[in-house]
Design an enzyme around this catalytic site. Structure first.
Site: not given
Length: 290
Positions: A112-114
């Site tokens: 998951i890209k944050l």
């Protein structure tokens, strides 16, 4: 097939499954794929929605993204697919967490890209504590990299990617590849739980230099990977020379990795600009009146 001497994992930076198929065929392998809202906006089907005046509803855009990621996951069952949360400067931590947990149900191999902001790091701290995998994106400084390391302590190797955007540093006259070298040097004193994913690769020189310095992962656009395949998958050694003209050096900072993540200088103007661009590209796909 993968060259025996290749230690770096190779990802495709894109959101078109047809490109993924072509790269897999050309290279003989592919280790993963990174997506983001700007790449999603370039997807041929998404582009058709825009040009035909048939934009997605706020619900349909997530269904489209989900189905895209599921297709990519099917093409890369042993790899990783990075899925990016929607985040602008006002997005709170609970909203990032809600998206991240939902995205993590879409496919079994998600990172998951944050954004590497205070809110993004707080979300990463929670998510890695839950055993989830993250890709901290829009990294432009060694201090941000140190903060990611500190915020995700305890995560297993492979659970945390760090994505420095080297091309965007080059755009403002700084040698982005030196940031990669500096982060790898700094992380050498740590426990190796964060893997460096060289991103915003703009040229074959960027790509080859990232291989030469030992980046854990490189994500590169379709054209560069196809050019690399056509050249016979060359792998430069540590003696490879990369000397870009006109770019200012980025000095190494002797940062202590044992500080609390909030103690580092997290803010960076390029991170803010990147978030604004990503959110604008995402919103460009949505019919706000639907």
């Amino acid at each position: 097939m993968r060259p025996e001497s290749l230690k770096t994992r190779i990802f495709l930076d894109g959101a078109d499954p047809e490109e993924t198929r072509q790269v897999i065929k050309a290279l003989g392998f592919l280790d993963g794929q990174t997506t983001n809202p700007s790449l999603l906006a370039k997807n041929p089907e998404a582009q058709a929605h825009k040009t035909q005046g048939n934009k997605f509803s706020a619900t349909a855009i997530y269904q489209f993204y989900k189905e895209l990621c599921q297709e990519l996951s099917g093409l890369l069952p042993e790899g990783s697919v990075s899925i990016e949360v929607y985040a602008d400067e006002t997005t709170p931590v609970p909203a990032m967490l809600e998206q991240a947990r939902e995205f993590d149900t879409w496919i079994p191999n998600a990172h998951i890209k944050l954004p590497t902001t205070t809110a993004g790091l707080e979300a990463a701290n929670v998510l890695t504590g839950e055993g989830r995998r993250v890709n901290m994106t829009l990294v432009f400084s060694q201090a941000q990299a140190a903060a990611v390391y500190a915020a995700t302590k305890g995560a297993a190797r492979g659970a945390v990617f760090l994505s420095p955007f080297i091309g965007r540093l080059d755009d403002r006259g700084e040698n982005g590849m030196e940031l990669i070298k500096n982060i790898l040097r700094m992380y050498g004193a740590g426990d190796a739980h964060v893997e460096v994913l060289t991103a915003s690769v703009r040229s074959m020189e960027h790509f080859l230099c990232a291989l030469a310095v030992g980046s854990d992962i490189i994500t590169a656009p379709y054209k560069i990977l196809m050019d690399w395949a056509e050249a016979g998958l060359p792998i430069p050694g540590p003696a490879y020379v990369y000397e870009p003209a006109g770019l200012a050096p980025i000095p190494f900072e002797p940062l202590n990795l044992d500080a609390h993540w909030q103690d580092y200088r997290i803010a960076h103007p390029l991170t803010d600009a990147g978030m604004a661009k990503f959110s604008a590209d995402w919103n460009s796909l949505i019919d706000m009146d639907a």
